[in-house]
Scaffold this motif. Structure first.
Motif, short mmCIF file in Angstrom:
data_model
loop_
_atom_site.label_atom_id
_atom_site.label_comp_id
_atom_site.label_asym_id
_atom_site.label_seq_id
_atom_site.Cartn_x
_atom_site.Cartn_y
_atom_site.Cartn_z
N ALA A 32 42.00 33.93 47.08
CA ALA A 32 40.61 33.56 47.30
C ALA A 32 40.46 32.04 47.40
O ALA A 32 41.21 31.28 46.78
CB ALA A 32 39.75 34.07 46.15
N CYS A 49 34.84 39.01 39.28
CA CYS A 49 36.31 39.01 39.42
C CYS A 49 36.94 39.95 38.39
O CYS A 49 36.82 39.72 37.19
CB CYS A 49 36.86 37.59 39.27
N PRO A 50 37.63 40.98 38.85
CA PRO A 50 38.16 41.98 37.91
C PRO A 50 39.37 41.50 37.11
O PRO A 50 39.73 42.13 36.12
CB PRO A 50 38.54 43.15 38.83
N THR A 51 39.98 40.42 37.55
CA THR A 51 41.19 39.96 36.85
C THR A 51 40.95 38.72 36.00
O THR A 51 41.88 38.23 35.37
CB THR A 51 42.31 39.64 37.86
N ALA A 53 40.34 35.82 37.20
CA ALA A 53 40.99 34.69 37.88
C ALA A 53 40.06 33.49 38.04
O ALA A 53 40.52 32.36 38.16
CB ALA A 53 41.50 35.13 39.24
N ILE A 54 38.75 33.75 38.07
CA ILE A 54 37.80 32.65 38.31
C ILE A 54 37.14 32.26 37.00
O ILE A 54 36.64 33.11 36.26
CB ILE A 54 36.71 33.06 39.33
N ILE A 65 39.99 28.65 40.31
CA ILE A 65 40.71 29.92 40.51
C ILE A 65 42.15 29.77 40.03
O ILE A 65 42.85 28.84 40.42
CB ILE A 65 40.69 30.34 41.99
N GLN A 69 46.47 34.88 38.92
CA GLN A 69 45.66 36.04 38.53
C GLN A 69 44.96 36.69 39.73
O GLN A 69 44.54 37.83 39.65
CB GLN A 69 44.57 35.62 37.54
N CYS A 70 44.81 35.96 40.82
CA CYS A 70 44.06 36.47 41.98
C CYS A 70 44.89 37.50 42.74
O CYS A 70 46.03 37.23 43.11
CB CYS A 70 43.68 35.33 42.91
N VAL A 71 44.29 38.68 42.98
CA VAL A 71 44.97 39.74 43.72
C VAL A 71 44.36 39.95 45.11
O VAL A 71 44.71 40.91 45.80
CB VAL A 71 44.95 41.06 42.91
N GLY A 72 43.44 39.08 45.49
CA GLY A 72 42.86 39.17 46.84
C GLY A 72 41.94 40.36 47.04
O GLY A 72 41.78 40.85 48.16
N CYS A 73 41.28 40.81 45.98
CA CYS A 73 40.48 42.04 46.06
C CYS A 73 39.18 41.87 46.85
O CYS A 73 38.57 42.85 47.25
CB CYS A 73 40.16 42.54 44.66
N ARG A 74 38.68 40.67 47.01
CA ARG A 74 37.49 40.33 47.81
C ARG A 74 36.17 40.55 47.07
O ARG A 74 35.11 40.44 47.67
CB ARG A 74 37.48 41.08 49.15
N GLU A 75 36.22 40.88 45.80
CA GLU A 75 34.97 41.06 45.05
C GLU A 75 34.14 39.78 45.04
O GLU A 75 32.92 39.82 45.13
CB GLU A 75 35.26 41.52 43.62
N CYS A 76 34.79 38.65 44.92
CA CYS A 76 34.06 37.38 44.91
C CYS A 76 33.43 37.10 46.27
O CYS A 76 32.36 36.47 46.34
CB CYS A 76 34.97 36.23 44.48
N VAL A 87 38.63 35.29 51.36
CA VAL A 87 39.99 35.66 50.98
C VAL A 87 40.88 35.50 52.21
O VAL A 87 40.57 36.03 53.29
CB VAL A 87 40.08 37.08 50.39
S1 SF4 Z 1 39.79 37.90 45.40
FE1 SF4 Z 1 39.43 39.26 43.62
S2 SF4 Z 1 40.98 38.66 42.12
FE2 SF4 Z 1 40.85 36.99 43.63
S3 SF4 Z 1 39.39 35.54 42.76
FE3 SF4 Z 1 38.22 36.90 44.12
S4 SF4 Z 1 37.46 38.53 42.78
FE4 SF4 Z 1 39.10 37.49 41.65
#
Ligand code: SF4
Ligand code: SF4
Length: 162
Positions: A32, A49-51, A53-54, A65, A69-76, A87
Protein backbone atom coordinates in the motif's frame (compact mmCIF):
# COMPACT_ATOMS: atom_id res chain seq x y z
CA UNK A 1 7.35 12.32 -12.46
CA UNK A 2 5.22 14.88 -10.76
CA UNK A 3 6.58 18.25 -9.78
CA UNK A 4 3.50 19.42 -7.96
CA UNK A 5 3.35 21.32 -4.72
CA UNK A 6 1.68 21.34 -1.38
CA UNK A 7 -0.97 23.88 -2.33
CA UNK A 8 -2.50 21.44 -4.79
CA UNK A 9 -2.52 18.64 -2.19
CA UNK A 10 -0.65 16.37 -4.58
CA UNK A 11 2.41 14.28 -3.79
CA UNK A 12 5.75 15.74 -4.77
CA UNK A 13 8.64 13.52 -5.86
CA UNK A 14 10.14 13.86 -2.38
CA UNK A 15 6.83 13.00 -0.75
CA UNK A 16 6.54 9.90 -2.90
CA UNK A 17 10.06 8.62 -2.31
CA UNK A 18 9.40 8.87 1.43
CA UNK A 19 6.26 6.72 1.09
CA UNK A 20 7.62 3.78 -0.90
CA UNK A 21 9.01 0.56 0.57
CA UNK A 22 12.56 -0.58 -0.13
CA UNK A 23 13.38 -1.83 -3.65
CA UNK A 24 13.64 -5.34 -2.18
CA UNK A 25 10.14 -5.14 -0.66
CA UNK A 26 8.72 -3.77 -3.90
CA UNK A 27 9.88 -6.97 -5.62
CA UNK A 28 8.15 -9.20 -3.07
CA UNK A 29 4.51 -8.42 -3.82
CA UNK A 30 1.72 -5.89 -3.41
CA UNK A 31 2.05 -3.02 -0.98
CA UNK A 32 0.00 0.00 0.00
CA UNK A 33 0.92 3.63 -0.55
CA UNK A 34 -1.11 6.27 1.29
CA UNK A 35 -0.40 9.63 -0.33
CA UNK A 36 -1.71 11.56 2.63
CA UNK A 37 0.25 14.71 3.38
CA UNK A 38 -2.07 16.94 5.35
CA UNK A 39 -2.37 16.67 9.10
CA UNK A 40 -6.12 16.40 9.63
CA UNK A 41 -8.12 14.31 12.13
CA UNK A 42 -8.72 11.14 10.12
CA UNK A 43 -7.97 7.45 10.60
CA UNK A 44 -10.11 5.02 8.51
CA UNK A 45 -6.92 3.71 6.91
CA UNK A 46 -5.69 2.69 10.36
CA UNK A 47 -8.95 1.16 11.58
CA UNK A 48 -9.62 -0.70 8.31
CA UNK A 49 -6.24 -2.43 8.08
CA UNK A 50 -6.66 -6.06 9.16
CA UNK A 51 -2.98 -6.60 9.90
CA UNK A 52 -2.24 -3.44 11.87
CA UNK A 53 0.21 -2.33 9.21
CA UNK A 54 -0.91 1.31 9.33
CA UNK A 55 -0.27 3.43 12.39
CA UNK A 56 -0.41 7.10 13.37
CA UNK A 57 1.27 8.93 16.22
CA UNK A 58 -2.00 10.83 16.80
CA UNK A 59 -5.27 11.03 14.87
CA UNK A 60 -3.94 14.24 13.29
CA UNK A 61 -0.73 12.59 12.10
CA UNK A 62 -0.15 11.30 8.59
CA UNK A 63 -0.14 7.49 8.48
CA UNK A 64 2.92 5.24 8.54
CA UNK A 65 2.91 1.81 6.90
CA UNK A 66 4.93 -1.18 8.11
CA UNK A 67 5.51 -2.95 4.81
CA UNK A 68 6.43 -6.17 6.59
CA UNK A 69 2.83 -6.25 7.84
CA UNK A 70 1.10 -5.11 4.63
CA UNK A 71 -0.45 -7.94 2.61
CA UNK A 72 -1.90 -5.76 -0.16
CA UNK A 73 -5.51 -6.52 0.78
CA UNK A 74 -6.79 -3.09 -0.44
CA UNK A 75 -8.98 -2.40 2.59
CA UNK A 76 -7.28 0.96 3.06
CA UNK A 77 -7.93 1.84 -0.60
CA UNK A 78 -11.70 1.51 -0.25
CA UNK A 79 -11.79 2.99 3.27
CA UNK A 80 -9.86 6.23 2.79
CA UNK A 81 -12.30 9.16 2.40
CA UNK A 82 -9.54 11.24 0.81
CA UNK A 83 -9.00 8.65 -1.97
CA UNK A 84 -5.33 8.80 -0.98
CA UNK A 85 -4.47 5.10 -0.63
CA UNK A 86 -3.39 2.83 -3.47
CA UNK A 87 -2.08 -0.72 -3.67
CA UNK A 88 0.75 -1.33 -6.09
CA UNK A 89 1.96 -4.71 -7.36
CA UNK A 90 5.21 -4.51 -9.28
CA UNK A 91 5.48 -8.31 -9.52
CA UNK A 92 2.60 -8.67 -12.00
CA UNK A 93 4.81 -9.32 -15.05
CA UNK A 94 8.15 -8.40 -16.58
CA UNK A 95 6.86 -5.24 -18.23
CA UNK A 96 3.63 -4.41 -16.39
CA UNK A 97 2.46 -3.63 -12.88
CA UNK A 98 -0.93 -3.37 -11.20
CA UNK A 99 -2.28 -0.23 -9.59
CA UNK A 100 -5.43 -0.43 -7.43
CA UNK A 101 -7.14 2.94 -7.34
CA UNK A 102 -10.20 4.24 -5.49
CA UNK A 103 -12.75 5.48 -8.01
CA UNK A 104 -15.82 7.61 -7.34
CA UNK A 105 -17.15 8.34 -10.82
CA UNK A 106 -19.92 6.61 -12.77
CA UNK A 107 -20.23 4.73 -14.96
CA UNK A 108 -17.62 2.29 -13.78
CA UNK A 109 -15.27 0.89 -16.41
CA UNK A 110 -15.64 -2.73 -17.44
CA UNK A 111 -13.12 -5.49 -16.94
CA UNK A 112 -10.84 -5.70 -19.99
CA UNK A 113 -11.65 -2.17 -21.13
CA UNK A 114 -8.88 0.16 -22.31
CA UNK A 115 -9.00 3.50 -20.52
CA UNK A 116 -6.71 6.51 -20.23
CA UNK A 117 -4.33 6.55 -17.28
CA UNK A 118 -4.04 9.96 -15.61
CA UNK A 119 -1.38 11.37 -13.33
CA UNK A 120 -2.09 13.03 -9.98
CA UNK A 121 -2.94 16.31 -11.67
CA UNK A 122 -5.30 14.74 -14.19
CA UNK A 123 -2.90 14.84 -17.11
CA UNK A 124 -3.17 11.99 -19.60
CA UNK A 125 -0.24 9.56 -19.37
CA UNK A 126 -1.00 6.48 -21.49
CA UNK A 127 -3.63 3.87 -22.28
CA UNK A 128 -4.04 1.24 -19.57
CA UNK A 129 -6.18 -1.87 -19.24
CA UNK A 130 -8.79 -2.52 -16.57
CA UNK A 131 -8.00 -5.84 -14.88
CA UNK A 132 -10.65 -5.87 -12.16
CA UNK A 133 -13.62 -3.81 -10.97
CA UNK A 134 -14.90 -3.99 -7.38
CA UNK A 135 -17.92 -1.79 -6.82
CA UNK A 136 -18.88 -0.09 -3.58
CA UNK A 137 -21.67 -2.62 -2.99
CA UNK A 138 -19.09 -5.39 -2.67
CA UNK A 139 -16.81 -3.26 -0.51
CA UNK A 140 -17.30 -1.01 2.50
CA UNK A 141 -16.30 2.26 0.84
CA UNK A 142 -15.15 3.51 -2.54
CA UNK A 143 -15.18 1.48 -5.72
CA UNK A 144 -11.73 0.04 -6.42
CA UNK A 145 -10.44 -0.35 -9.98
CA UNK A 146 -7.37 -2.46 -10.74
CA UNK A 147 -5.44 -1.33 -13.82
CA UNK A 148 -2.47 -2.80 -15.68
CA UNK A 149 0.15 -0.12 -16.34
CA UNK A 150 3.66 -0.01 -17.84
CA UNK A 151 6.15 -0.53 -15.02
CA UNK A 152 7.95 2.72 -15.67
CA UNK A 153 4.70 4.60 -15.02
CA UNK A 154 3.57 2.73 -11.92
CA UNK A 155 4.26 5.65 -9.59
CA UNK A 156 2.83 8.21 -11.96
CA UNK A 157 -0.63 6.89 -12.86
CA UNK A 158 -3.16 7.43 -10.08
CA UNK A 159 -6.50 7.84 -11.86
CA UNK A 160 -8.30 6.89 -15.06
CA UNK A 161 -10.55 8.49 -17.64
CA UNK A 162 -13.07 6.34 -19.50
S1 SF4 B 1 -3.30 -3.02 1.76
FE1 SF4 B 1 -4.34 -4.06 3.49
S2 SF4 B 1 -2.66 -4.79 4.79
FE2 SF4 B 1 -1.78 -3.24 3.41
S3 SF4 B 1 -1.89 -1.32 4.55
FE3 SF4 B 1 -3.75 -1.43 3.29
S4 SF4 B 1 -5.29 -2.36 4.63
FE4 SF4 B 1 -3.30 -2.76 5.58
S1 SF4 C 1 -7.87 7.51 5.78
FE1 SF4 C 1 -6.87 8.50 4.04
S2 SF4 C 1 -7.08 10.72 4.41
FE2 SF4 C 1 -7.50 9.65 6.37
S3 SF4 C 1 -5.48 9.60 7.40
FE3 SF4 C 1 -5.70 7.67 6.28
S4 SF4 C 1 -4.69 8.06 4.29
FE4 SF4 C 1 -5.09 10.07 5.24
Amino acid sequence: MTTNNETAGVATDKDLSDLLPSPERREEGPYAVCECHQEIPCNPCVTSCPTGAITQDTINSTPDIDFDQCVGCRECVTACPGLACFVIDETYSEQKALVNIPYEFLPLPEKGESVTGLDREGNEVTEVQVKRVDDRESLNGSNVITIVVPKDKVHRIRNIKI
